[in-house]
Design a protein around this motif. Structure first.
Motif, PDB file in Angstrom:
ATOM      1  N   HIS A 174       0.834  -1.194   0.000  1.00  0.00           N
ATOM      2  CA  HIS A 174       0.000   0.000   0.000  1.00  0.00           C
ATOM      3  C   HIS A 174       0.877   1.257   0.000  1.00  0.00           C
ATOM      4  CE1 HIS A 174      -3.401   2.529   1.104  1.00  0.00           C
ATOM      5  NE2 HIS A 174      -2.712   2.990   2.142  1.00  0.00           N
ATOM      6  N   MET A 175       1.925   1.218   0.834  1.00  0.00           N
ATOM      7  CA  MET A 175       2.814   2.389   0.937  1.00  0.00           C
ATOM      8  C   MET A 175       3.651   2.544  -0.331  1.00  0.00           C
ATOM      9  SD  MET A 175       3.790   3.066   4.717  1.00  0.00           S
ATOM     10  CE  MET A 175       2.513   3.062   5.951  1.00  0.00           C
ATOM     11  N   MET A 176       4.042   1.419  -0.886  1.00  0.00           N
ATOM     12  CA  MET A 176       4.839   1.449  -2.116  1.00  0.00           C
ATOM     13  C   MET A 176       4.106   2.239  -3.195  1.00  0.00           C
ATOM     14  SD  MET A 176       7.736   0.292  -3.131  1.00  0.00           S
ATOM     15  CE  MET A 176       8.619  -1.219  -3.497  1.00  0.00           C
ATOM     16  N   GLN A 177       2.776   2.122  -3.221  1.00  0.00           N
ATOM     17  CA  GLN A 177       1.990   2.820  -4.237  1.00  0.00           C
ATOM     18  C   GLN A 177       1.777   4.293  -3.900  1.00  0.00           C
ATOM     19  OE1 GLN A 177      -1.589   0.568  -4.695  1.00  0.00           O
ATOM     20  NE2 GLN A 177      -0.638  -0.894  -6.089  1.00  0.00           N
ATOM     21  N   LYS A 178       1.646   4.584  -2.632  1.00  0.00           N
ATOM     22  CA  LYS A 178       1.207   5.933  -2.231  1.00  0.00           C
ATOM     23  C   LYS A 178       2.343   6.917  -1.992  1.00  0.00           C
ATOM     24  CE  LYS A 178      -3.424   5.538  -0.699  1.00  0.00           C
ATOM     25  NZ  LYS A 178      -4.409   6.221   0.122  1.00  0.00           N
ATOM     26  N   ILE A 179       3.527   6.403  -1.652  1.00  0.00           N
ATOM     27  CA  ILE A 179       4.600   7.305  -1.223  1.00  0.00           C
ATOM     28  C   ILE A 179       5.496   7.670  -2.400  1.00  0.00           C
ATOM     29  CG2 ILE A 179       6.664   7.429   0.247  1.00  0.00           C
ATOM     30  CD1 ILE A 179       5.151   5.645   2.235  1.00  0.00           C
ATOM     31  N   PRO A 180       5.802   8.979  -2.559  1.00  0.00           N
ATOM     32  CA  PRO A 180       6.689   9.388  -3.656  1.00  0.00           C
ATOM     33  C   PRO A 180       8.012   8.613  -3.620  1.00  0.00           C
ATOM     34  CG  PRO A 180       5.743  11.313  -2.569  1.00  0.00           C
ATOM     35  CD  PRO A 180       5.343  10.116  -1.760  1.00  0.00           C
ATOM     36  N   LYS A 181       8.504   8.292  -4.825  1.00  0.00           N
ATOM     37  CA  LYS A 181       9.723   7.473  -4.953  1.00  0.00           C
ATOM     38  C   LYS A 181      10.905   8.073  -4.204  1.00  0.00           C
ATOM     39  CE  LYS A 181       8.926   5.170  -9.384  1.00  0.00           C
ATOM     40  NZ  LYS A 181       7.699   5.888  -9.807  1.00  0.00           N
ATOM     41  N   LYS A 182      10.972   9.387  -4.210  1.00  0.00           N
ATOM     42  CA  LYS A 182      12.061  10.095  -3.542  1.00  0.00           C
ATOM     43  C   LYS A 182      12.212   9.608  -2.088  1.00  0.00           C
ATOM     44  CE  LYS A 182      12.967  14.621  -1.640  1.00  0.00           C
ATOM     45  NZ  LYS A 182      12.420  15.917  -1.302  1.00  0.00           N
ATOM     46  N   TYR A 183      11.071   9.470  -1.402  1.00  0.00           N
ATOM     47  CA  TYR A 183      11.124   9.097   0.015  1.00  0.00           C
ATOM     48  C   TYR A 183      11.380   7.599   0.198  1.00  0.00           C
ATOM     49  CZ  TYR A 183       9.385  13.792   0.702  1.00  0.00           C
ATOM     50  OH  TYR A 183       9.255  15.157   0.688  1.00  0.00           O
ATOM     51  N   ILE A 184      10.882   6.813  -0.736  1.00  0.00           N
ATOM     52  CA  ILE A 184      11.158   5.367  -0.654  1.00  0.00           C
ATOM     53  C   ILE A 184      12.656   5.129  -0.822  1.00  0.00           C
ATOM     54  CG2 ILE A 184      10.779   3.111  -1.761  1.00  0.00           C
ATOM     55  CD1 ILE A 184       7.915   3.934  -2.233  1.00  0.00           C
ATOM     56  N   ALA A 185      13.266   5.876  -1.754  1.00  0.00           N
ATOM     57  CA  ALA A 185      14.717   5.756  -1.955  1.00  0.00           C
ATOM     58  C   ALA A 185      15.457   6.118  -0.667  1.00  0.00           C
ATOM     59  CB  ALA A 185      15.162   6.667  -3.098  1.00  0.00           C
ATOM     60  N   GLU A 186      15.009   7.190  -0.028  1.00  0.00           N
ATOM     61  CA  GLU A 186      15.641   7.618   1.229  1.00  0.00           C
ATOM     62  C   GLU A 186      15.509   6.557   2.319  1.00  0.00           C
ATOM     63  OE1 GLU A 186      14.416  11.282   3.222  1.00  0.00           O
ATOM     64  OE2 GLU A 186      15.027  12.278   1.374  1.00  0.00           O
ATOM     65  N   TYR A 187      14.307   6.006   2.415  1.00  0.00           N
ATOM     66  CA  TYR A 187      14.043   4.980   3.437  1.00  0.00           C
ATOM     67  C   TYR A 187      14.931   3.762   3.214  1.00  0.00           C
ATOM     68  CZ  TYR A 187      11.428   1.441   6.098  1.00  0.00           C
ATOM     69  OH  TYR A 187      11.067   0.447   6.967  1.00  0.00           O
ATOM     70  N   LEU A 188      15.098   3.396   1.944  1.00  0.00           N
ATOM     71  CA  LEU A 188      15.891   2.198   1.637  1.00  0.00           C
ATOM     72  C   LEU A 188      17.389   2.486   1.661  1.00  0.00           C
ATOM     73  CD1 LEU A 188      13.775   0.795  -1.350  1.00  0.00           C
ATOM     74  CD2 LEU A 188      13.742   0.006   1.021  1.00  0.00           C
ATOM     75  N   GLY A 189      17.729   3.764   1.727  1.00  0.00           N
ATOM     76  CA  GLY A 189      19.145   4.140   1.729  1.00  0.00           C
ATOM     77  C   GLY A 189      19.803   3.918   0.373  1.00  0.00           C
ATOM     78  N   VAL A 190      19.060   4.221  -0.696  1.00  0.00           N
ATOM     79  CA  VAL A 190      19.621   4.103  -2.058  1.00  0.00           C
ATOM     80  C   VAL A 190      19.402   5.419  -2.802  1.00  0.00           C
ATOM     81  CG1 VAL A 190      19.139   1.620  -2.169  1.00  0.00           C
ATOM     82  CG2 VAL A 190      17.479   3.229  -3.118  1.00  0.00           C
ATOM     83  N   SER A 191      20.097   5.604  -3.906  1.00  0.00           N
ATOM     84  CA  SER A 191      19.912   6.820  -4.693  1.00  0.00           C
ATOM     85  C   SER A 191      18.624   6.705  -5.513  1.00  0.00           C
ATOM     86  CB  SER A 191      21.106   7.025  -5.624  1.00  0.00           C
ATOM     87  OG  SER A 191      21.086   6.016  -6.620  1.00  0.00           O
ATOM     88  N   ARG A 192      18.136   7.877  -5.990  1.00  0.00           N
ATOM     89  CA  ARG A 192      16.949   7.889  -6.859  1.00  0.00           C
ATOM     90  C   ARG A 192      17.175   7.036  -8.095  1.00  0.00           C
ATOM     91  NH1 ARG A 192      13.280  12.071  -6.970  1.00  0.00           N
ATOM     92  NH2 ARG A 192      12.355  10.988  -8.713  1.00  0.00           N
ATOM     93  N   GLU A 193      18.396   7.118  -8.630  1.00  0.00           N
ATOM     94  CA  GLU A 193      18.723   6.406  -9.870  1.00  0.00           C
ATOM     95  C   GLU A 193      18.633   4.887  -9.638  1.00  0.00           C
ATOM     96  OE1 GLU A 193      20.569   8.897  -8.529  1.00  0.00           O
ATOM     97  OE2 GLU A 193      19.658  10.345  -9.910  1.00  0.00           O
TER      98      GLU A 193
END
Lengths: 191, 191
Positions: free
Chosen positions: B160-179
């Motif tokens: 559910h969160m994967m769909q709703k949260i902007p990619k920018k923040y998911i990248a931050e949470y996972l500790g990876v770059s946007r790319e």
């Protein structure tokens, strides 16, 4: 079992009668340095209260690289909790770093005690609260801190462990190389 | 307050009389997207049960870089728990990512309810147990997993969160770059 009573009474007083009931759920186990308490893939039937000794809990990846989740010493509770609470097989290893005495408690025992005695439910809740906040701190530290900061924080929080645990494992816990850790040790001595 | 009762009764049934007592400790708050719920340095007086909306909790380092500790959505409990349980000032920020309704509970309220009603102590212990195991999993993931593994795990645990949260923040949470995240998204679509 005197030590168990003392440990519980740091949170909540218990009567003689209550403690007679409580102690029936715990079994004492002695374990030698280098012995494994649990290994990946084994059924997790217990959590442990450490009376003496030091343990390290770690995850091994498929290439055999070790990642230390936690050290645990006297009066700490320890288990592969994902496995313990869900009655699944261990994904972590726990090994003894210093001859130890521990008390073992099953999930059935934990739940029964919590249900029988409001005081024990309180005790376990308070312990979980402390564990939860320590973990939140560790997550923040892993995400954001420099090796220097992590090293200093560890030394402040766990001075006893800093002295007793081989540097190799402290480096692993902090996620730094042995060389970086040696540099941090030297810098710190100079202060 | 019906939703609070439903939420509690997923763990333990409560009588009408008991719930009348329970609900006196909670206050409802509405909060808009982009508003801060708490900021670093503020006194932490509440923990929150989220009835609707999504939040992110993060740490800001002295250079203004953001590290996401946690996202939280419907039926999650959330607070800067180090500060809340120790009655200290916040070291974390919590911000609203989607218009939300939350219930606020003071530490006094949590402790009083736990003391008054064994059932509520049980409720909070069970919730802490789940939170503790989720954190142990996150620590292992931060220590050992590749970005690919962390991405897949997050998607499985929180679709559910994967769909709703902007990619920018998911990248931050996972500790990876946007790319890196974009590459992981593309790889996954191809499966």
């Amino acid at each position: 079992m005197d030590r168990l009573r003392k440990h519980i009474e740091e949170i909540t007083p218990v009567s003689d009668e209550e403690f007679e009931h409580v102690k029936t759920f715990f079994t004492l186990k002695r374990i030698k340095k280098h012995q494994y308490l649990i290994q990946e893939g084994e059924q997790v039937n217990f959590e442990y209260l450490i009376l003496s000794g030091i343990f390290r809990m770690f995850y091994l990846d498929h290439e055999g690289k070790e990642y230390i989740v936690q050290f645990a010493g006297e009066n700490w509770w320890m288990a592969d909790y994902q496995a313990y609470f869900n009655e699944k097989k261990a994904s972590l290893h726990i090994t003894c770093m210093e001859d130890a005495e521990i008390l073992c408690l099953t999930l059935y025992g934990r739940e029964k005690l919590s249900s029988d005695l409001h005081k024990m439910e309180h005790f376990f809740r308070v312990k979980l609260t402390k564990g939860y906040t320590a973990q939140q701190r560790r997550i923040i530290s892993l995400l954001s801190s420099s090796p220097q900061q992590r090293y200093e924080e560890f030394g402040q929080l766990y001075p006893h462990m800093m002295q007793k645990i081989p540097k190799k494992y402290i480096a692993e816990y902090l996620g730094v190389s042995r060389e970086t850790l040696s540099r941090l040790y030297s810098n710190n001595k100079g202060k």
